[in-house]
Design an enzyme around this catalytic site. Structure first.
Site, PDB file in Angstrom:
ATOM      1  N   GLY A 104       1.147  -1.213   0.389  1.00 52.05           N
ATOM      2  CA  GLY A 104       0.333  -0.243  -0.097  1.00 52.05           C
ATOM      3  C   GLY A 104       1.179   0.717   0.578  1.00 52.05           C
ATOM      4  CB  CYS A 105       0.895   4.798   2.033  1.00 54.39           C
ATOM      5  SG  CYS A 105       1.392   5.793   2.030  1.00 54.39           S
TER       6      CYS A 105
END
Length: 157
Positions: A9-10
């Protein structure tokens, strides 16, 4: 020293989480396994480059094994969700384990198989050789150290 690139993810949260682990020597965030050479953040966010936001990790295997590192990685992602972690959506937020050393593949496959026992849905985390990694812009490096109140989908408390 060993190296691995993890997409969870981020990349801000993945880097911050990993940088706190004993045995991690270096972390850098960047863009992995896409089709465009040296993309910008904006290009990656457009979803047209094929890159995943990822964290390059150099670690001392005499302090932490790849198996232990992967166990920590599994604990901060939902490996059954495609192209999404937390509130972030898009192909750049897919999860992945990108290896530089072919000898690591058996450990990765075993770890993924073990983790699958914790889920009814199939794990969709990619396991691929690292084809390319482009370091992200400087303002993304150590972002949550520089901006402790910044957004993060990972609980770092």
């Amino acid at each position: 020293m060993k190296e691995i690139v993890l997409a969870g993810g981020c990349f801000w949260g993945v880097e911050e989480y990993m940088s706190r682990i004993k045995g991690i020597v270096e972390t850098k965030v960047g863009y992995a396994n896409g089709i465009k050479e040296n993309p910008s953040y904006e290009e990656v966010c457009s979803g047209t480059t094929g890159h995943a936001e990822a964290c390059y990790i150099k670690y001392d295997e005499s302090i932490i094994s790849l198996e232990e590192l992967l166990n920590k990685f599994w604990s901060i992602i939902d490996p059954t969700v495609l192209n999404k972690q937390g509130n972030d959506r898009g192909t750049q937020y897919r999860t992945g384990i990108f290896y530089l050393d072919e000898k690591d593949l058996n450990v990765i496959i075993k770890s993924k198989s073990q983790e699958q026992k914790n889920y009814r849905k199939p794990i969709v985390t990619e396991v691929e050789p690292l084809k390319c990694f482009y370091e992200a812009e400087e303002y993304h490096q150590k972002y949550l150290k520089k901006n402790p109140e910044g957004y993060c989908h990972i609980h770092l408390g």
